[in-house]
Scaffold this active site. Sequence first.
Site, short mmCIF file in Angstrom:
data_model
loop_
_atom_site.label_atom_id
_atom_site.label_comp_id
_atom_site.label_asym_id
_atom_site.label_seq_id
_atom_site.Cartn_x
_atom_site.Cartn_y
_atom_site.Cartn_z
CE1 TYR B 251 -3.35 -12.45 -6.75
CE2 TYR B 251 -4.78 -11.36 -8.32
CZ TYR B 251 -3.88 -11.29 -7.28
OH TYR B 251 -3.51 -10.08 -6.79
CD GLU B 261 -0.33 -11.24 -8.13
OE1 GLU B 261 0.13 -11.05 -6.98
OE2 GLU B 261 -0.81 -10.33 -8.81
#
Lengths: 304, 304, 304, 304
Positions: B251, B261
């Site tokens: 992330y 992500e």
Amino acid sequence: MSVLRLGFVHIRVTDLEEARNHYTNTMGMKVVHEEPGKLHLKCWDEWDHHSLVLEEGGVGLVKLGYKCKSEDDLVEYEKAAQQFGVRTGRVSKGENLTVGDGVAITLPSDQRIELFTDIEYGGTETGALNPDPWPRDQRGIAARWIDHALIPAEDPATVERFFTEVLGFHAAERAITNPSNPELLGSWLSCGESPHDFAVVKGPNAKLHHFAFFLEDWNAILRAGDIMSMDDVSIDYGPTRHGITRGTTIYFFDPSGNRNEVFAGLGYRTGPDFPTISWTEDQIARGIFYIQRELNDTFMSVFT
Amino acid sequence: MSVLRLGFVHIRVTDLEEARNHYTNTMGMKVVHEEPGKLHLKCWDEWDHHSLVLEEGGVGLVKLGYKCKSEDDLVEYEKAAQQFGVRTGRVSKGENLTVGDGVAITLPSDQRIELFTDIEYGGTETGALNPDPWPRDQRGIAARWIDHALIPAEDPATVERFFTEVLGFHAAERAITNPSNPELLGSWLSCGESPHDFAVVKGPNAKLHHFAFFLEDWNAILRAGDIMSMDDVSIDYGPTRHGITRGTTIYFFDPSGNRNEVFAGLGYRTGPDFPTISWTEDQIARGIFYIQRELNDTFMSVFT
Amino acid sequence: MSVLRLGFVHIRVTDLEEARNHYTNTMGMKVVHEEPGKLHLKCWDEWDHHSLVLEEGGVGLVKLGYKCKSEDDLVEYEKAAQQFGVRTGRVSKGENLTVGDGVAITLPSDQRIELFTDIEYGGTETGALNPDPWPRDQRGIAARWIDHALIPAEDPATVERFFTEVLGFHAAERAITNPSNPELLGSWLSCGESPHDFAVVKGPNAKLHHFAFFLEDWNAILRAGDIMSMDDVSIDYGPTRHGITRGTTIYFFDPSGNRNEVFAGLGYRTGPDFPTISWTEDQIARGIFYIQRELNDTFMSVFT
Amino acid sequence: MSVLRLGFVHIRVTDLEEARNHYTNTMGMKVVHEEPGKLHLKCWDEWDHHSLVLEEGGVGLVKLGYKCKSEDDLVEYEKAAQQFGVRTGRVSKGENLTVGDGVAITLPSDQRIELFTDIEYGGTETGALNPDPWPRDQRGIAARWIDHALIPAEDPATVERFFTEVLGFHAAERAITNPSNPELLGSWLSCGESPHDFAVVKGPNAKLHHFAFFLEDWNAILRAGDIMSMDDVSIDYGPTRHGITRGTTIYFFDPSGNRNEVFAGLGYRTGPDFPTISWTEDQIARGIFYIQRELNDTFMSVFT
């Protein structure tokens, strides 16, 4: 270069059975000898008798054993160490199980290392005749070998100087405060072709930061992380990439709190003519954890 | 199942040129259309005209577009949505660049989604005649496609019910407080065979948690992490493995603070008969970050 | 799209015990039911009762079972198949162990397929509550699931037309003689989002070319190859990459001579709007074995 | 051990521009010097001036250069070589571009090797100050370094004896006819810690079998194979695993017909105390191509 490699790590553990479970079922080592209060273990790709000694009672480093090529070298190393001004002593055959005569040295930072040449041959689990590339019945993380250790030292420069001048290591990478008037913050030292067989960073004397198990590659690092989760191993940091050494890594703790690492990747091939890499203080976090560029507290403060 | 996939993500960015640099040079997307204050982009393996719209001014989600199979389905979804009790509206052809007529829906948690069937065909970068498996001149992370989005909701159960009852999604995985008297904490919902095309977790309404780019595998995750370091991308968490979906992940934030992500791995193949997986509250940290079993603060508190 | 996936493969084997050893110890399947002359097996990530039936006596395909979403679909498929002009029949509950009522179809190329909706639920080896990403005690190659089958047909175009018109599959990739006046040489057909659930190539009727086991990625392909060497499995071709589907692969034979494949990689995500890829005759070798661009004799001539 | 590594390979190529394209665009090397009829190239992770010399006119080996630690060693090697009975000579500084004084040796099998200690320093592409783990702008396969060479010899045992007795190499692996009365068929010899820096197999004198480029891992091997297909490189064999060295590999030909290898993986760490592995004649095919256990004709018969 006649120091061959880190031959064994000898540490204390608070509970021998918990440690046995961790180093065999999770890490995949095999117990090769046991006696009250003590276990000797090895990894599947190691041919010497053992590479890890666990001694019940406390936590932390007892000593590191470095294997050397010849007995003549031992004599020379001893002499050079005495000239360097560190404390030395003799280790008799058998003081370390199956290990021959050796030289004990107290590093300038107070950790004990021992140099030896002979140790009983055990053979790898794949053998030396028409071997498979890996043993079919692997356990857990199936670590290949113990690869290196990192110690803290109040004065890392002196420890580096000891390893280069006395033992013939070369620094593959160095972390310094700034290029113009550098103070050494850490040094990653090789006795052969891998990026490091020993490393030292600024920190308290007489302690261990971690010792590392070698894995094949980044996929083995993920698999190791999965197994650590299955086995409720306490993670310190990772998975990530090191800037220093280019290796990939997870740091974690054995049940007694000794820090282990799984380390993967032949980042590069070093040697006496390798151009030593420098990391400046502002880039050290990136050097340690290349992807995140941030250091966590435990990694910087926990030593055993 | 006639919702095909997440078709496009439309977000706000504070600085369009910084965003362009991030989504092209770092993520590897291509700008397919630009106009003052707005960029349309696509990934190399996507054949529709675009999958990402960047609009200058602020930060956060404008809307998510889900591509459907047929116009008849749109009519049915609209009717079902109205019966469910959410606000709906019509989107005319051209309101979204190259996209045909559609239906706009305000989710129970106040995010806007749009359903559509037609969008101009752009073709992938490898083409449809004797293609290579990947384009020789890849840029940066070379993300393959935008894969899914996760939104927070004060009442995730109602959002899950909307996606299953109105749009025909099925829950691949669900996080609940406890099995005996469960409250829903999160749901990972699929409209086809991948583990999730949409997900919802407990949190504030009208916000976005992240949208994800699909990568090939764990090796591509490492390479992505390396590039994020080279490009000074701010990391939120990872690399690690998800327990939920089995995917591997990092992330991170775009320069405006929208969370992205990179997600890899066909963890499993889901479908209408997939046995929904449940995660209990005590195991949620392991479900999110399988290796570390701990959640970081930013991951739990930053929504845009 | 209501055909969900390839549900089971039913083949003949010359020696049941040799076959048991291959499919369990080498491939990693588990025997879920045995009776004289017959074994039912499943992979660790499959939740239906079984995916493979081995019947002693001879070699080659008995039938392929495709799992469908609803019983209404079965009725429609039966009707459409009759209109198409192929032979159909009814299969009663229990004729296939734990499988419900179904429809049997003799393909235009004389292989038998069966459509069904119900089969006893077995659960995966990781379970549906707080699951680990993979089972700790894997066996051998640890194949995840049976993924697809490829059959030869004297007239592949008619088989393709049957699968698209009657069963609602879409062609992800097609191999043709030349673009201007094309004759179909092969078709890779999907009922969902993966590149192929079924494929057909020019060849003799009533035979099987191979069925494939899904693995995670290219690393799992290497590990599978290593295990095939340890277990003396006969290799047909690979490891290599497919141009068609982008998958990575090894072809090999079970002890009876049935061709298996290990196939890895979510090359791309297909669907009804996927732009069908065409391979021209001069590029077919590259389409099949992308790296080598050459076809071996056995691959082209051995059918069972 | 004072031979450090294979320093350079000097070969003939029929067409210099085709060769330039192959070694730069496909292999990823960089031209560091060019003059009429000759190119000097290096890989991104090599710090010496060059590692490959291409000379227009014909095909095959001109010579191999091995880099040594000190000039004293050169003198000793020369003396020992003369005592061994091979032809030696002196190489003056500058005969090889940027390379210092050296010793030329004609091997018992008639290939020419040269020993040297000095060569101009070029630096790697990532540099020695806060380096990234790999250069952002990689070309093609992006080979890291030239790793080893394999030559054929009518009498491999004498060549092995030369490398061990004169140059201090140790045999990591050996292939022999049978254990009771062994004749040597091949030897894989290391001057440091990697499995081989030089290898010799039974075959014609004065020829080259291949020289190898080092890649990171099995994923890099797949990527290399993909690029070879894109660039229409002629494949000899692979991708596969070696039993000998455990490495993963593809063999292929440059446009002139010189055989190259991409080789990946630190299979194990060798050294003077490494227990030499033996392969018996019946297992040699498995030793060479571990997965397939079969040797192809070209691999056994083409030498340049």
